[in-house]
Design an enzyme around this catalytic site. Structure first.
Site, mmCIF file in Angstrom:
data_model
loop_
_atom_site.group_PDB
_atom_site.id
_atom_site.type_symbol
_atom_site.label_atom_id
_atom_site.label_comp_id
_atom_site.label_asym_id
_atom_site.label_seq_id
_atom_site.Cartn_x
_atom_site.Cartn_y
_atom_site.Cartn_z
ATOM 1 N NE ARG A 127 -8.168 0.288 5.381
ATOM 2 C CZ ARG A 127 -8.109 1.607 5.563
ATOM 3 N NH1 ARG A 127 -8.413 2.132 6.725
ATOM 4 N NH2 ARG A 127 -7.750 2.403 4.587
ATOM 5 N NE ARG A 158 -1.315 6.622 1.306
ATOM 6 C CZ ARG A 158 -1.197 5.713 2.273
ATOM 7 N NH1 ARG A 158 -0.824 6.080 3.475
ATOM 8 N NH2 ARG A 158 -1.466 4.458 2.028
ATOM 9 C CD GLU A 193 -13.080 -5.469 -2.043
ATOM 10 O OE1 GLU A 193 -11.869 -5.769 -2.015
ATOM 11 O OE2 GLU A 193 -13.981 -6.321 -1.959
ATOM 12 C CB SER A 238 -7.550 -4.202 2.875
ATOM 13 O OG SER A 238 -7.409 -2.967 3.528
ATOM 14 N NE ARG A 295 -7.559 1.783 -5.758
ATOM 15 C CZ ARG A 295 -6.404 1.936 -5.130
ATOM 16 N NH1 ARG A 295 -5.362 2.374 -5.784
ATOM 17 N NH2 ARG A 295 -6.291 1.670 -3.850
ATOM 18 C CG HIS A 319 -0.219 1.936 -9.246
ATOM 19 N ND1 HIS A 319 -0.398 1.619 -7.922
ATOM 20 C CD2 HIS A 319 -1.354 2.595 -9.613
ATOM 21 C CE1 HIS A 319 -1.579 2.058 -7.514
ATOM 22 N NE2 HIS A 319 -2.166 2.664 -8.519
ATOM 23 C CG LEU A 338 10.066 -16.655 -4.329
ATOM 24 C CD1 LEU A 338 10.112 -16.725 -2.805
ATOM 25 C CD2 LEU A 338 10.394 -15.227 -4.762
ATOM 26 C CG ASN A 351 2.055 1.554 -5.140
ATOM 27 O OD1 ASN A 351 2.972 1.408 -4.351
ATOM 28 N ND2 ASN A 351 1.551 0.558 -5.853
ATOM 29 C CG ASP A 358 -2.086 0.923 1.101
ATOM 30 O OD1 ASP A 358 -2.328 1.442 -0.013
ATOM 31 O OD2 ASP A 358 -2.769 1.157 2.104
HETATM 32 C C1 FPP Z 1 -2.007 0.213 -3.180
HETATM 33 O O1 FPP Z 1 -1.554 1.550 -3.209
HETATM 34 C C2 FPP Z 1 -1.465 -0.533 -4.284
HETATM 35 C C3 FPP Z 1 -2.205 -1.118 -5.260
HETATM 36 C C4 FPP Z 1 -3.675 -1.060 -5.312
HETATM 37 C C5 FPP Z 1 -1.575 -1.821 -6.369
HETATM 38 C C6 FPP Z 1 -0.301 -2.538 -6.087
HETATM 39 C C7 FPP Z 1 0.285 -2.843 -7.398
HETATM 40 C C8 FPP Z 1 1.586 -2.846 -7.735
HETATM 41 C C9 FPP Z 1 2.702 -2.639 -6.780
HETATM 42 C C10 FPP Z 1 1.952 -3.024 -9.151
HETATM 43 C C11 FPP Z 1 1.327 -4.168 -9.844
HETATM 44 C C12 FPP Z 1 2.045 -5.411 -9.572
HETATM 45 C C13 FPP Z 1 1.768 -6.573 -10.196
HETATM 46 C C14 FPP Z 1 2.498 -7.810 -9.820
HETATM 47 C C15 FPP Z 1 0.778 -6.683 -11.241
HETATM 48 P P1 FPP Z 1 -2.626 2.700 -3.309
HETATM 49 O O2 FPP Z 1 -2.837 3.018 -4.733
HETATM 50 O O3 FPP Z 1 -3.858 2.310 -2.563
HETATM 51 O O4 FPP Z 1 -1.871 3.851 -2.579
HETATM 52 P P2 FPP Z 1 -2.502 4.988 -1.655
HETATM 53 O O5 FPP Z 1 -3.089 4.277 -0.463
HETATM 54 O O6 FPP Z 1 -1.314 5.808 -1.306
HETATM 55 O O7 FPP Z 1 -3.501 5.711 -2.479
#
Ligand code: FPP
Length: 235
Positions: free
Chosen positions: A186, A16, A59, A188, A63, A29, A123, A14, A12
């Site tokens: 949380r 921000r 969910e 989620s 977005r 992302h 892995l 990305n 979580d």
């Molecule tokens: C949450 O940050 C992150 C996600 C919903 C996506 C995570 C995805 C990746 C790291 C890339 C994709 C990877 C693969 C393997 C396909 P957020 O966007 O909720 O951040 P925020 O809480 O700061 O808004």
């Protein structure tokens, strides 16, 4: 206990991370994929056997369309462009999530990635995509109910062990450690069944900033835990 066998991560923060740089969310992302690559490599190096990452939840469809599109593109990139590197590092990939509601093209990409890496055993990387813990439990319950209706199972056959066989994670051990970055405290909807006895580690670090040093902190915290699985302390 030194190294956990199975580590799961809620990646979580990305969005921000991107906002702090006045950049669009997809930029965060993309940086998240970079962080993931580094952690995958390191996990293999130190002998972690399984890594499960939450890449897209059921969910996340809520977005903005542009963001959903960029997450889909990144996923496709990970499973096509990055696949050679993953395979060269001995990584076996597996998707956990609802395959029925993604496009045939995406289903095909996942099948190819799973097929191409199926003999790797350094892995196991489980990517939770279109994943929701409640949905996973409901679909297991539905499949079991159908088996009962067809006379293949009796209600008294339904045990925890049997139920586990109907989850996306069939055949995997439960996670020993679940890490959540980004400061929220949380679950989620992640690994609701499998995480029943997992140790949790929460950090404010945003996912793109989660490097090896941060990962080591989580592992050090895990080493200090005394896992009892509901029993009593043997100290
Ligand atoms: C949450 O940050 C992150 C996600 C919903 C996506 C995570 C995805 C990746 C790291 C890339 C994709 C990877 C693969 C393997 C396909 P957020 O966007 O909720 O951040 P925020 O809480 O700061 O808004």
């Amino acid at each position: 206990m030194s190294i956990p066998d199975h580590v799961a991560i809620i990646m979580d923060g990305n969005g921000r991370w991107a906002r702090e740089r006045m950049m669009p969310r997809y930029y965060g992302h993309r940086a998240g994929v970079k962080a993931l690559k580094q952690i995958v490599k390191y996990a293999g190096d130190i002998g972690i056997r399984m890594l499960t990452v939450y890449a897209f939840s059921t969910e996340n469809w809520k977005r903005p369309a542009q963001e959903v599109k960029s997450l889909m593109q990144l996923m496709e990139q990970v499973f096509s462009v990055e696949l050679d590197e993953l395979a060269a590092n001995g990584v076996r990939v597996r998707i956990i999530g609802d395959r029925g509601t993604v496009s045939p093209k995406q289903q095909r990409i996942w099948e190819i990635a799973e097929e191409r890496t199926k003999d790797n055993d350094r892995l196991l990387l489980n990517v939770a995509f279109n994943y929701g813990g409640r949905m996973e439990i409901v679909s297991a319950a539905r499949a079991i109910a159908e088996a009962v209706v067809l006379g293949r199972l009796k209600p008294q056959d339904i045990t925890e062990e049997l139920f586990t066989q109907y989850l996306y994670t069939k055949g995997l051990d439960d996670p020993d450690l679940i890490i959540r970055t980004g400061g929220e405290l949380r679950i989620s909807n992640f690994l609701l069944w499998q995480g029943a006895y997992s140790e949790w580690y929460f950090t404010d670090t945003l996912w793109p900033d989660f490097g090896i040093e941060e990962f080591e902190k989580a592992l050090a915290s895990f080493r200090q835990r005394e896992r009892r699985f509901g029993g009593i302390s043997d100290k």
